[in-house]
Design a protein around this motif. Structure first.
Motif, PDB file in Angstrom:
ATOM      1  N   ALA A  52       2.325   2.596 -12.778  1.00 37.32           N
ATOM      2  CA  ALA A  52       3.494   1.779 -12.448  1.00 37.32           C
ATOM      3  C   ALA A  52       3.068   0.446 -11.843  1.00 37.32           C
ATOM      4  CB  ALA A  52       4.399   2.533 -11.472  1.00 37.32           C
ATOM      5  N   ALA A  53       2.072   0.489 -10.971  1.00 33.50           N
ATOM      6  CA  ALA A  53       1.575  -0.738 -10.345  1.00 33.50           C
ATOM      7  C   ALA A  53       0.965  -1.658 -11.398  1.00 33.50           C
ATOM      8  CB  ALA A  53       0.546  -0.399  -9.268  1.00 33.50           C
ATOM      9  N   GLN A  54       0.218  -1.091 -12.347  1.00 36.69           N
ATOM     10  CA  GLN A  54      -0.369  -1.899 -13.410  1.00 36.69           C
ATOM     11  C   GLN A  54       0.700  -2.527 -14.294  1.00 36.69           C
ATOM     12  OE1 GLN A  54      -3.138   0.711 -15.466  1.00 36.69           O
ATOM     13  NE2 GLN A  54      -4.853  -0.188 -14.360  1.00 36.69           N
ATOM     14  N   LYS A  55       1.760  -1.775 -14.551  1.00 37.42           N
ATOM     15  CA  LYS A  55       2.811  -2.261 -15.437  1.00 37.42           C
ATOM     16  C   LYS A  55       3.529  -3.465 -14.855  1.00 37.42           C
ATOM     17  CE  LYS A  55       7.008  -0.763 -17.843  1.00 37.42           C
ATOM     18  NZ  LYS A  55       7.925   0.382 -18.109  1.00 37.42           N
ATOM     19  N   VAL A  56       3.876  -3.410 -13.575  1.00 39.61           N
ATOM     20  CA  VAL A  56       4.660  -4.493 -12.985  1.00 39.61           C
ATOM     21  C   VAL A  56       3.798  -5.686 -12.601  1.00 39.61           C
ATOM     22  CG1 VAL A  56       6.375  -2.877 -12.120  1.00 39.61           C
ATOM     23  CG2 VAL A  56       4.503  -3.578 -10.630  1.00 39.61           C
ATOM     24  N   ALA A  57       2.493  -5.457 -12.460  1.00 36.34           N
ATOM     25  CA  ALA A  57       1.624  -6.544 -12.017  1.00 36.34           C
ATOM     26  C   ALA A  57       0.827  -7.172 -13.150  1.00 36.34           C
ATOM     27  CB  ALA A  57       0.659  -6.021 -10.946  1.00 36.34           C
ATOM     28  N   ILE A 104       4.320   1.798   2.021  1.00 34.23           N
ATOM     29  CA  ILE A 104       5.272   2.783   1.495  1.00 34.23           C
ATOM     30  C   ILE A 104       4.895   4.168   2.000  1.00 34.23           C
ATOM     31  CG2 ILE A 104       6.239   3.824  -0.584  1.00 34.23           C
ATOM     32  CD1 ILE A 104       5.611   1.246  -2.080  1.00 34.23           C
ATOM     33  N   LEU A 105       5.845   4.812   2.678  1.00 34.33           N
ATOM     34  CA  LEU A 105       5.629   6.136   3.250  1.00 34.33           C
ATOM     35  C   LEU A 105       6.607   7.134   2.646  1.00 34.33           C
ATOM     36  CD1 LEU A 105       5.325   4.964   6.959  1.00 34.33           C
ATOM     37  CD2 LEU A 105       3.437   5.701   5.501  1.00 34.33           C
ATOM     38  N   ALA A 120       7.234   5.674  -4.524  1.00 35.46           N
ATOM     39  CA  ALA A 120       6.397   4.503  -4.795  1.00 35.46           C
ATOM     40  C   ALA A 120       6.609   3.959  -6.210  1.00 35.46           C
ATOM     41  CB  ALA A 120       4.931   4.857  -4.579  1.00 35.46           C
ATOM     42  N   ARG A 121       6.697   4.834  -7.198  1.00 33.67           N
ATOM     43  CA  ARG A 121       6.870   4.377  -8.581  1.00 33.67           C
ATOM     44  C   ARG A 121       8.160   3.582  -8.724  1.00 33.67           C
ATOM     45  NH1 ARG A 121       5.878   9.172 -12.808  1.00 33.67           N
ATOM     46  NH2 ARG A 121       6.317   7.418 -14.196  1.00 33.67           N
ATOM     47  N   THR A 122       9.233   4.091  -8.157  1.00 38.14           N
ATOM     48  CA  THR A 122      10.525   3.402  -8.247  1.00 38.14           C
ATOM     49  C   THR A 122      10.494   2.073  -7.520  1.00 38.14           C
ATOM     50  OG1 THR A 122      11.685   5.529  -8.356  1.00 38.14           O
ATOM     51  CG2 THR A 122      12.989   3.596  -7.764  1.00 38.14           C
ATOM     52  N   LEU A 123       9.872   2.061  -6.342  1.00 39.64           N
ATOM     53  CA  LEU A 123       9.812   0.835  -5.555  1.00 39.64           C
ATOM     54  C   LEU A 123       9.002  -0.247  -6.253  1.00 39.64           C
ATOM     55  CD1 LEU A 123       9.389   2.387  -2.001  1.00 39.64           C
ATOM     56  CD2 LEU A 123      11.315   1.004  -2.798  1.00 39.64           C
ATOM     57  N   PHE A 124       7.919   0.134  -6.908  1.00 40.31           N
ATOM     58  CA  PHE A 124       7.130  -0.860  -7.642  1.00 40.31           C
ATOM     59  C   PHE A 124       7.944  -1.471  -8.771  1.00 40.31           C
ATOM     60  CE2 PHE A 124       3.032   1.022  -6.005  1.00 40.31           C
ATOM     61  CZ  PHE A 124       2.602  -0.150  -5.404  1.00 40.31           C
ATOM     62  N   LEU A 125       8.661  -0.641  -9.487  1.00 42.94           N
ATOM     63  CA  LEU A 125       9.424  -1.112 -10.637  1.00 42.94           C
ATOM     64  C   LEU A 125      10.630  -1.946 -10.236  1.00 42.94           C
ATOM     65  CD1 LEU A 125       9.301   2.129 -12.812  1.00 42.94           C
ATOM     66  CD2 LEU A 125       8.024   0.022 -13.187  1.00 42.94           C
ATOM     67  N   MET A 137       0.827  -1.198   0.000  1.00 48.79           N
ATOM     68  CA  MET A 137       0.000   0.000   0.000  1.00 48.79           C
ATOM     69  C   MET A 137       0.858   1.243   0.000  1.00 48.79           C
ATOM     70  SD  MET A 137      -1.628   0.468   3.810  1.00 48.79           S
ATOM     71  CE  MET A 137      -2.535   1.900   3.194  1.00 48.79           C
ATOM     72  N   VAL A 138       0.326   2.304  -0.603  1.00 50.80           N
ATOM     73  CA  VAL A 138       1.022   3.589  -0.673  1.00 50.80           C
ATOM     74  C   VAL A 138       0.185   4.610   0.081  1.00 50.80           C
ATOM     75  CG1 VAL A 138       2.033   5.318  -2.184  1.00 50.80           C
ATOM     76  CG2 VAL A 138       1.875   2.940  -2.959  1.00 50.80           C
ATOM     77  N   CYS A 139       0.749   5.197   1.125  1.00 45.51           N
ATOM     78  CA  CYS A 139       0.016   6.142   1.971  1.00 45.51           C
ATOM     79  C   CYS A 139       0.359   7.584   1.612  1.00 45.51           C
ATOM     80  CB  CYS A 139       0.353   5.917   3.452  1.00 45.51           C
ATOM     81  SG  CYS A 139      -0.265   4.361   4.106  1.00 45.51           S
ATOM     82  N   ALA A 140      -0.641   8.451   1.681  1.00 45.28           N
ATOM     83  CA  ALA A 140      -0.413   9.874   1.447  1.00 45.28           C
ATOM     84  C   ALA A 140       0.149  10.548   2.696  1.00 45.28           C
ATOM     85  CB  ALA A 140      -1.706  10.554   1.029  1.00 45.28           C
ATOM     86  N   SER A 141      -0.233  10.039   3.854  1.00 43.54           N
ATOM     87  CA  SER A 141       0.265  10.618   5.105  1.00 43.54           C
ATOM     88  C   SER A 141       0.722   9.487   6.031  1.00 43.54           C
ATOM     89  CB  SER A 141      -0.813  11.491   5.762  1.00 43.54           C
ATOM     90  OG  SER A 141      -2.014  10.752   5.969  1.00 43.54           O
ATOM     91  N   ILE A 142      -0.082   9.166   7.050  1.00 43.86           N
ATOM     92  CA  ILE A 142       0.306   8.095   7.965  1.00 43.86           C
ATOM     93  C   ILE A 142      -0.603   6.889   7.753  1.00 43.86           C
ATOM     94  CG2 ILE A 142       1.140   9.768   9.651  1.00 43.86           C
ATOM     95  CD1 ILE A 142      -1.345   9.138  11.335  1.00 43.86           C
TER      96      ILE A 142
END
Length: 214
Positions: free
Chosen positions: A130-135, A73-74, A101-106, A46-51
């Motif tokens: 990015a999530a769609q591409k790697v998954a 991912i924070l 997040a984009r880098t971590l997914f890739l 999951m990718v969070c905008a804050s906490i």
């Protein structure tokens, strides 16, 4: 990702209800938890905008059923410390990561089979893509939440908008499932009880007709 498990979905739903005393959006968290658990997700990112908060607890509840991992991912150390404090003893079930997040997914999470994205993050569209591409070969499910007031950017993607909470985007990467040599297509249906006003979301599958060569 294996076939749908109604038992896992139900147990995760009930577990989230119990944990949800700490959450603010139980309707959203329960749906997310049941969706992840029912699909037997093994790597939930999951990718969070804050906490981290109620939606993270939803994935923790799902992981208890599937035996999977939860990665959050924070954006920074401040969010990390606040997230651990907010989750309390549930934080030990979460792997926290700080970064883009984009880098971590890739690079690190190409095998994720359940992705949860807060649409309040910067460049939510880029992260979604990015999530769609790697998954795309992993039969994954990608869910975006807080999507209601973010415009119509999601219409460019192969996703479904569900009017739950502040809006959910649900994408299943492999739209067709092979079952017993045949194919099934699935879609989401939202029904509103006209007496109570409650929203009910159903996943409906229908067999695809086979083409017979002559």
């Amino acid at each position: 990702m294996s076939c749908w498990s109604a038992d896992y979905a139900t147990k995760a739903y009930l577990r989230t209800l119990k944990m949800g005393e700490r959450g603010k959006e139980p309707d959203v968290t329960e749906f997310i938890s049941a969706l992840a658990a029912g699909n037997n997700a093994q790597l939930m990112v999951m990718v969070c905008a804050s906490i981290a908060g109620a939606t993270t607890l939803a994935l923790v509840a799902a992981a208890h059923q599937t035996g999977g991992r939860v990665v959050c991912i924070l954006s920074g150390l401040e969010e990390l410390h606040a997230s651990k404090k907010a989750l309390g003893h549930y934080a030990k079930w979460v792997e926290f990561v700080i970064g883009d997040a984009r880098t971590l997914f890739l690079d690190a999470y190409k095998g994720a089979d359940f992705v949860l994205i807060d649409c309040d993050i910067n460049d939510h569209k880029g992260v979604f893509l990015a999530a769609q591409k790697v998954a795309k070969h992993e039969r994954a499910i990608i869910v975006g939440y807080n999507a209601l007031h973010k415009g119509s950017w999601w219409t460019e993607l192969k996703t479904h908008f569900l009017p739950i909470g502040e809006g959910l985007l649900v994408t299943r990467i492999a739209a067709t499932d092979m079952v017993g040599g045949g194919q099934k297509r699935s879609r989401w249906v939202v029904a509103i009880d006209k007496f109570t006003g409650e929203e009910h979301v159903f996943r409906v599958t229908s067999p695809q007709r086979k083409q017979i060569e002559t």
